[in-house]
Motif scaffolding. Structure first.
Motif, PDB file in Angstrom:
ATOM      1  N   VAL A 125       0.868  -1.226   0.080  1.00  0.00           N
ATOM      2  CA  VAL A 125       0.037   0.120  -0.069  1.00  0.00           C
ATOM      3  C   VAL A 125       0.833   1.220  -0.024  1.00  0.00           C
ATOM      4  CG1 VAL A 125      -0.135   0.411   2.736  1.00  0.00           C
ATOM      5  CG2 VAL A 125      -2.342   0.861   0.782  1.00  0.00           C
ATOM      6  N   PHE A 126       2.165   1.078   0.444  1.00  0.00           N
ATOM      7  CA  PHE A 126       2.908   2.309   0.500  1.00  0.00           C
ATOM      8  C   PHE A 126       3.788   2.200  -0.766  1.00  0.00           C
ATOM      9  CE2 PHE A 126       2.080   1.847   5.107  1.00  0.00           C
ATOM     10  CZ  PHE A 126       1.458   2.914   5.358  1.00  0.00           C
ATOM     11  N   LYS A 127       4.523   1.199  -1.080  1.00  0.00           N
ATOM     12  CA  LYS A 127       5.380   1.124  -2.025  1.00  0.00           C
ATOM     13  C   LYS A 127       4.960   1.740  -3.478  1.00  0.00           C
ATOM     14  CE  LYS A 127       9.384   1.223  -3.504  1.00  0.00           C
ATOM     15  NZ  LYS A 127      10.136   2.429  -3.117  1.00  0.00           N
ATOM     16  N   ASP A 128       3.730   1.345  -3.781  1.00  0.00           N
ATOM     17  CA  ASP A 128       3.191   1.889  -4.974  1.00  0.00           C
ATOM     18  C   ASP A 128       2.472   3.284  -4.681  1.00  0.00           C
ATOM     19  OD1 ASP A 128       0.986   2.567  -7.127  1.00  0.00           O
ATOM     20  OD2 ASP A 128       1.590   0.486  -7.889  1.00  0.00           O
ATOM     21  N   LYS A 129       3.012   4.285  -5.268  1.00  0.00           N
ATOM     22  CA  LYS A 129       2.446   5.768  -4.885  1.00  0.00           C
ATOM     23  C   LYS A 129       1.114   5.977  -5.470  1.00  0.00           C
ATOM     24  CE  LYS A 129       6.997   7.888  -4.951  1.00  0.00           C
ATOM     25  NZ  LYS A 129       7.875   6.728  -5.096  1.00  0.00           N
ATOM     26  N   VAL A 130       0.712   5.327  -6.404  1.00  0.00           N
ATOM     27  CA  VAL A 130      -0.475   5.236  -6.664  1.00  0.00           C
ATOM     28  C   VAL A 130      -1.724   4.636  -5.606  1.00  0.00           C
ATOM     29  CG1 VAL A 130      -2.624   5.080  -8.350  1.00  0.00           C
ATOM     30  CG2 VAL A 130       0.050   5.390  -9.163  1.00  0.00           C
ATOM     31  N   ALA A 131      -1.226   3.475  -5.174  1.00  0.00           N
ATOM     32  CA  ALA A 131      -2.028   2.688  -4.258  1.00  0.00           C
ATOM     33  C   ALA A 131      -2.142   3.571  -2.948  1.00  0.00           C
ATOM     34  CB  ALA A 131      -1.473   1.418  -4.238  1.00  0.00           C
ATOM     35  N   PHE A 132      -1.076   4.373  -2.639  1.00  0.00           N
ATOM     36  CA  PHE A 132      -0.897   5.037  -1.453  1.00  0.00           C
ATOM     37  C   PHE A 132      -1.758   6.211  -1.512  1.00  0.00           C
ATOM     38  CE2 PHE A 132       1.575   8.719   0.557  1.00  0.00           C
ATOM     39  CZ  PHE A 132       1.010   8.373   2.047  1.00  0.00           C
ATOM     40  N   ARG A 133      -1.845   6.826  -2.661  1.00  0.00           N
ATOM     41  CA  ARG A 133      -2.763   7.835  -2.887  1.00  0.00           C
ATOM     42  C   ARG A 133      -4.237   7.749  -2.842  1.00  0.00           C
ATOM     43  NH1 ARG A 133      -0.372  12.042  -1.140  1.00  0.00           N
ATOM     44  NH2 ARG A 133       1.579  12.776  -2.205  1.00  0.00           N
ATOM     45  N   ASP A 134      -4.740   6.224  -3.243  1.00  0.00           N
ATOM     46  CA  ASP A 134      -5.859   5.772  -3.078  1.00  0.00           C
ATOM     47  C   ASP A 134      -6.280   5.773  -1.541  1.00  0.00           C
ATOM     48  OD1 ASP A 134      -6.240   5.671  -5.832  1.00  0.00           O
ATOM     49  OD2 ASP A 134      -5.691   3.699  -5.966  1.00  0.00           O
ATOM     50  N   LEU A 135      -5.254   5.091  -0.876  1.00  0.00           N
ATOM     51  CA  LEU A 135      -5.390   5.031   0.485  1.00  0.00           C
ATOM     52  C   LEU A 135      -5.957   6.167   1.366  1.00  0.00           C
ATOM     53  CD1 LEU A 135      -5.015   3.197   3.210  1.00  0.00           C
ATOM     54  CD2 LEU A 135      -2.920   3.962   3.417  1.00  0.00           C
ATOM     55  N   TYR A 146      -4.333  13.571  -8.487  1.00  0.00           N
ATOM     56  CA  TYR A 146      -3.233  12.551  -8.886  1.00  0.00           C
ATOM     57  C   TYR A 146      -3.724  11.615 -10.058  1.00  0.00           C
ATOM     58  CZ  TYR A 146      -5.646   9.124  -6.217  1.00  0.00           C
ATOM     59  OH  TYR A 146      -6.583   8.158  -5.473  1.00  0.00           O
ATOM     60  N   LYS A 147      -2.977  11.076 -10.838  1.00  0.00           N
ATOM     61  CA  LYS A 147      -3.151  10.368 -11.867  1.00  0.00           C
ATOM     62  C   LYS A 147      -2.214   9.355 -12.121  1.00  0.00           C
ATOM     63  CE  LYS A 147      -3.914  10.957 -16.850  1.00  0.00           C
ATOM     64  NZ  LYS A 147      -5.290  10.387 -17.155  1.00  0.00           N
ATOM     65  N   GLY A 148      -2.155   7.990 -12.239  1.00  0.00           N
ATOM     66  CA  GLY A 148      -1.292   7.128 -12.738  1.00  0.00           C
ATOM     67  C   GLY A 148      -1.249   6.868 -14.116  1.00  0.00           C
ATOM     68  N   VAL A 149       0.019   6.881 -14.764  1.00  0.00           N
ATOM     69  CA  VAL A 149      -0.009   6.738 -16.027  1.00  0.00           C
ATOM     70  C   VAL A 149       1.435   5.744 -16.455  1.00  0.00           C
ATOM     71  CG1 VAL A 149       1.559   8.890 -16.340  1.00  0.00           C
ATOM     72  CG2 VAL A 149       0.180   8.060 -18.366  1.00  0.00           C
ATOM     73  N   ALA A 150       1.316   5.022 -17.438  1.00  0.00           N
ATOM     74  CA  ALA A 150       2.343   4.095 -17.943  1.00  0.00           C
ATOM     75  C   ALA A 150       3.419   5.018 -18.489  1.00  0.00           C
ATOM     76  CB  ALA A 150       1.775   2.889 -18.861  1.00  0.00           C
ATOM     77  N   TYR A 151       4.609   4.554 -18.475  1.00  0.00           N
ATOM     78  CA  TYR A 151       5.687   5.099 -18.867  1.00  0.00           C
ATOM     79  C   TYR A 151       5.607   5.478 -20.473  1.00  0.00           C
ATOM     80  CZ  TYR A 151      10.612   5.898 -21.037  1.00  0.00           C
ATOM     81  OH  TYR A 151      11.516   6.311 -21.768  1.00  0.00           O
ATOM     82  N   ASP A 152       4.950   4.366 -21.073  1.00  0.00           N
ATOM     83  CA  ASP A 152       4.641   4.583 -22.594  1.00  0.00           C
ATOM     84  C   ASP A 152       3.778   5.354 -22.939  1.00  0.00           C
ATOM     85  OD1 ASP A 152       6.824   2.530 -23.130  1.00  0.00           O
ATOM     86  OD2 ASP A 152       5.621   0.900 -23.070  1.00  0.00           O
ATOM     87  N   ASP A 153       2.853   5.768 -22.049  1.00  0.00           N
ATOM     88  CA  ASP A 153       1.911   6.636 -22.234  1.00  0.00           C
ATOM     89  C   ASP A 153       1.893   8.207 -21.962  1.00  0.00           C
ATOM     90  OD1 ASP A 153       0.341   4.428 -23.366  1.00  0.00           O
ATOM     91  OD2 ASP A 153      -0.546   4.093 -21.380  1.00  0.00           O
ATOM     92  N   LEU A 154       3.047   8.581 -21.470  1.00  0.00           N
ATOM     93  CA  LEU A 154       3.430   9.823 -21.109  1.00  0.00           C
ATOM     94  C   LEU A 154       3.098  10.671 -22.322  1.00  0.00           C
ATOM     95  CD1 LEU A 154       6.525   9.485 -18.996  1.00  0.00           C
ATOM     96  CD2 LEU A 154       4.132  10.062 -18.138  1.00  0.00           C
TER      97      LEU A 154
END
Length: 389
Positions: A85-95, A105-113
């Motif tokens: 829950v902490f190592k993934d910053k998106v999961a942490f923001r969800d918490l 906040y917004k999660g995005v794949a590197y290939d989709d930047l």
């Protein structure tokens, strides 16, 4: 119990391990770090260590490289869930989203930047790896016009970054874009005891060269910082612990405090205190062994400790190498000159800069009313200490 791994095991951590004669996971880093003194501890193989870890209340890992081992060998324990829950910053923001309903906040794949519509972002914002370490790959974006140039910078950095750390520590395949949190930045080393109570073992203030600086060059601690922030940070971390059901768990938490005193977390690093054994600054500053505090479930006696250090500041300086310097071109580093830049150096730790892009960590002492040496090093590219070929 200890899991020792790259990138760095300090002599102070080593001596703590040896003095406690505890169980240590048998791996290459542990054997190299303990040298001929490995016989003074119990080096356990994967199966033995996992079996004992299921019964032991506390494990300390100096590096997040241990996360992969924990996921593979202790999947039936509470640790992987607390880590994830902490190592993934998106999961942490969800918490923590319910605590900050207006935070973007917004999660995005590197290939989709490149496909992100910059007009839909909240400015200023920060883009960074969803699983990250130090400030590698972190960029501040001031406006929509800056988005594409920043993405290009990220792409230029990614291949260089990937060689330093495994994906459990730094994963540049996924990024998070998030609203900038304004205010003073702090880093807190703390742990949750068996009942989930918070114990703080150090608080560091993060110094910056400018508003758009995102580097990790200088952190400081002092009695005034501890006195001012220990209570409010304890209350905040207690709420975080309740939401994540934390117990027997060390954390290194980065947060900002705005001008109204509102606390907002940047990220939580699980299973460890400050990386690269920088947490040892607590010993230089206050005589506090953070590893022993956690393993014993003991809190520092701040009321006794702090008055003896009033007026002093204790700093760690991270001698990171500028992005425009090819580490392979460095012929020599003048460590003595770097150390002598500070009037009261406490300890210099040279680093394999060709492998990690940092040539040293230095602990130093200063007076609270004169931080000129620290501010000067903030603005340096450090090339004066390098001989380039």
């Amino acid at each position: 119990m200890f899991i020792l791994d790259d990138p760095y095991v300090s002599d102070f951590l080593k001596q703590t391990v040896l003095s406690r004669k505890g169980a240590v996971l048998d791996n290459a880093k542990a054997r190299v770090s303990l040298n001929d003194e490995a016989s003074d501890v119990r080096l356990l193989d994967d199966e033995e260590f996992a079996a004992e870890a299921r019964k032991a209340p506390r494990i300390y890992a100096n590096s997040e490289n241990a996360i992969g081992w924990i996921a593979a060998n202790l999947a039936d324990t509470k640790l992987p869930a607390m880590i994830d829950v902490f190592k993934d910053k998106v999961a942490f923001r969800d918490l923590i989203a319910p605590l900050y309903p207006d935070y973007f906040y917004k999660g995005v794949a590197y290939d989709d930047l490149d496909d992100v519509d910059p007009e839909e972002l909240f400015y200023p914002c920060v883009v960074k790896p969803a699983v990250g370490f130090f400030s590698l790959g972190v960029h501040r974006v001031e406006s929509a016009a800056d988005w594409k140039p920043i993405v290009q910078k990220i792409r230029d950095e990614v291949e260089r970054i990937r060689q330093y750390y495994p994906p459990e520590v730094l994963d540049v395949d996924r990024f998070v874009i998030e609203q900038c949190i304004e205010g003073e930045e702090f880093a807190v080393d703390a742990f949750y005891d068996g009942d989930g109570n918070v114990v703080i073992v150090n608080i560091l203030g993060h110094l910056f060269a400018s508003a758009d600086d995102v580097s990790d060059r200088v952190y400081i601690t002092s009695p005034s910082i501890i006195e001012r922030w220990r209570e409010p940070f304890t209350e905040f971390l207690a709420e975080l612990g309740r939401r994540a059901n934390l117990a027997d768990f060390p954390v290194h938490v980065e947060m900002r405090v705005d001008e109204n005193g509102h606390i907002a977390p940047i990220e939580v690093n699980p299973m460890r205190f400050a990386g690269w054994c920088v947490t040892d600054l607590a010993y230089h500053a206050y005589g506090v062994n953070p590893y022993a505090c956690y393993l014993d479930g003991a809190a520092p006696d701040w009321e006794r400790i702090l008055p003896q250090r009033e007026g002093n500041v204790y700093a760690v300086v991270v001698a990171d190498i500028a992005p425009d310097v090819d580490c392979a071109s460095i012929v020599q580093v003048n460590y003595e000159e770097f150390k002598n830049r500070f009037s009261t150096p406490l300890e210099l730790r040279p680093v394999d800069y060709k492998r990690y892009g940092v040539f040293a960590f230095l602990f130093a002492q200063a007076r609270e009313d004169d931080l000129s040496e620290l501010h000067a090093i903030l603005g340096s590219d450090l090339k004066e200490f390098m001989k380039l070929g």
